[in-house]
Design an enzyme around this catalytic site. Structure first.
Site, PDB file in Angstrom:
ATOM      1  N   HIS A  46       0.812  -1.216   0.000  1.00 47.87           N
ATOM      2  CA  HIS A  46       0.000   0.000   0.000  1.00 47.87           C
ATOM      3  C   HIS A  46       0.848   1.270   0.000  1.00 47.87           C
ATOM      4  O   HIS A  46       0.334   2.354   0.312  1.00 47.87           O
ATOM      5  CB  HIS A  46      -0.930  -0.003   1.214  1.00 47.87           C
ATOM      6  CG  HIS A  46      -1.901  -1.139   1.229  1.00 47.87           C
ATOM      7  ND1 HIS A  46      -2.883  -1.297   0.266  1.00 47.87           N
ATOM      8  CD2 HIS A  46      -2.036  -2.199   2.066  1.00 47.87           C
ATOM      9  CE1 HIS A  46      -3.586  -2.381   0.520  1.00 47.87           C
ATOM     10  NE2 HIS A  46      -3.092  -2.953   1.606  1.00 47.87           N
ATOM     11  N   GLU A 151      -7.416 -13.006   3.919  1.00 49.48           N
ATOM     12  CA  GLU A 151      -8.208 -11.776   3.826  1.00 49.48           C
ATOM     13  C   GLU A 151      -9.242 -11.823   2.713  1.00 49.48           C
ATOM     14  O   GLU A 151      -9.694 -10.787   2.230  1.00 49.48           O
ATOM     15  CB  GLU A 151      -7.290 -10.561   3.676  1.00 49.48           C
ATOM     16  CG  GLU A 151      -6.210 -10.690   2.629  1.00 49.48           C
ATOM     17  CD  GLU A 151      -5.235  -9.522   2.651  1.00 49.48           C
ATOM     18  OE1 GLU A 151      -5.462  -8.548   3.388  1.00 49.48           O
ATOM     19  OE2 GLU A 151      -4.238  -9.582   1.914  1.00 49.48           O
ATOM     20  N   ASP A 177      -9.861  -6.099   4.447  1.00 47.55           N
ATOM     21  CA  ASP A 177     -10.108  -6.825   3.205  1.00 47.55           C
ATOM     22  C   ASP A 177     -10.987  -8.047   3.437  1.00 47.55           C
ATOM     23  O   ASP A 177     -11.814  -8.393   2.583  1.00 47.55           O
ATOM     24  CB  ASP A 177      -8.782  -7.242   2.555  1.00 47.55           C
ATOM     25  CG  ASP A 177      -8.138  -6.107   1.783  1.00 47.55           C
ATOM     26  OD1 ASP A 177      -8.871  -5.360   1.118  1.00 47.55           O
ATOM     27  OD2 ASP A 177      -6.907  -5.965   1.839  1.00 47.55           O
TER      28      ASP A 177
END
Length: 256
Positions: A46, A151, A177
């Site tokens: 990210h 996730e 997620d």
């Protein structure tokens, strides 16, 4: 020779670390070490960090005794091999959905005969040292931490099989997620989400592995420990800084 985190986990210790997303400085590893963390996960999923940045923060963390890991952006051989060759002591892989995918991750992270990691020595991952390369490969295979993230609904449904894969060390819940995939985004008190946490912890325990999570508070950490989670990251650098600054500013502002 297993690493200190694996030794601590297998001895029953609660292992604590943190994430770093923003502060890619040569001092961040020492700050993390000084705070008492046992590991730090540098995020490449990210963030916009490149390999030069990741290599620098890993290199300046390794001497502190804190175990530096990298979360790679995707489950690909080149991402995993570059993270480890840059000096990371382990890798975190997002959205692992099946045992077959987990087996590929392990193969890419381990040298032969346990895997197919490419061999290059006298570089960052072995501190540029001349050594017994065969012994080094054996020891590194034992030490390297493999963290698979659960996730997605597919990963949750396959979690018991993923846990059984030799070489997988940790099942790490990616909570937002996971709730997105379950159709209950951000509902962290939803019984289906809480049941998912229990399912991951049970699968890890049954396979002799460990469940992990990024906890945002002492209260959340206590809930996770009660459910059987044994390796926790306490937040991430940017959120910890912002929360501390917000609290400090509010307290000083109240003086006026």
């Amino acid at each position: 020779m297993t690493g200190p985190i694996k030794q601590a986990l297998h001895s029953g210790e609660l292992v604590l670390g943190t994430f770093v997303f923003e502060f890619a400085t040569t001092g961040i590893g020492r700050l993390v070490a000084g705070a008492g963390a046992q590991f730090v996960i540098y995020d490449a999923e990210h963030t916009g960090w490149g390999w030069e940045t990741l290599g620098r923060v890993v290199a300046t963390t390794r001497p502190t005794g804190v175990e530096p890991y990298i979360r790679v952006p995707t489950a690909e051989r080149t991402q995993i091999s570059r993270a480890l060759d840059a000096g990371a002591r382990g890798i975190m892989v997002p959205m692992v959905d099946s045992a077959d995918q987990a087996r590929d991750v392990v193969r890419w992270a381990k040298y032969p005969p346990d895997g197919v990691r490419g061999a290059a020595f006298g570089v960052a991952h072995d501190d540029y040292a001349a050594t017994d390369n065969v012994a080094y490969m054996r020891d590194t295979n034992a030490r390297t931490m493999v963290i698979t993230q659960i996730e997605t609904v597919a990963g949750l449904e396959s979690v018991a099989e993923i846990a059984e894969v030799d070489g997988v060390d940790v099942l790490w819940v990616g909570h937002f997620d996971l709730t997105n995939s379950m159709g209950i985004p951000g509902q962290f008190d939803h019984p289906d989400y809480l049941g998912a946490l229990d399912r991951v912890a049970k699968a890890a325990r049954a396979a002799g592995k460990f469940a992990g999570f990024m906890a945002g508070s002492k209260e959340e950490a206590a809930m996770l420990v009660d459910r059987g989670f044994r390796i926790l990251a306490y937040g991430g650098d940017l959120w910890i800084y912002q929360a501390a600054l917000r609290t400090g500013l509010r307290e000083v502002r109240e003086l006026g």
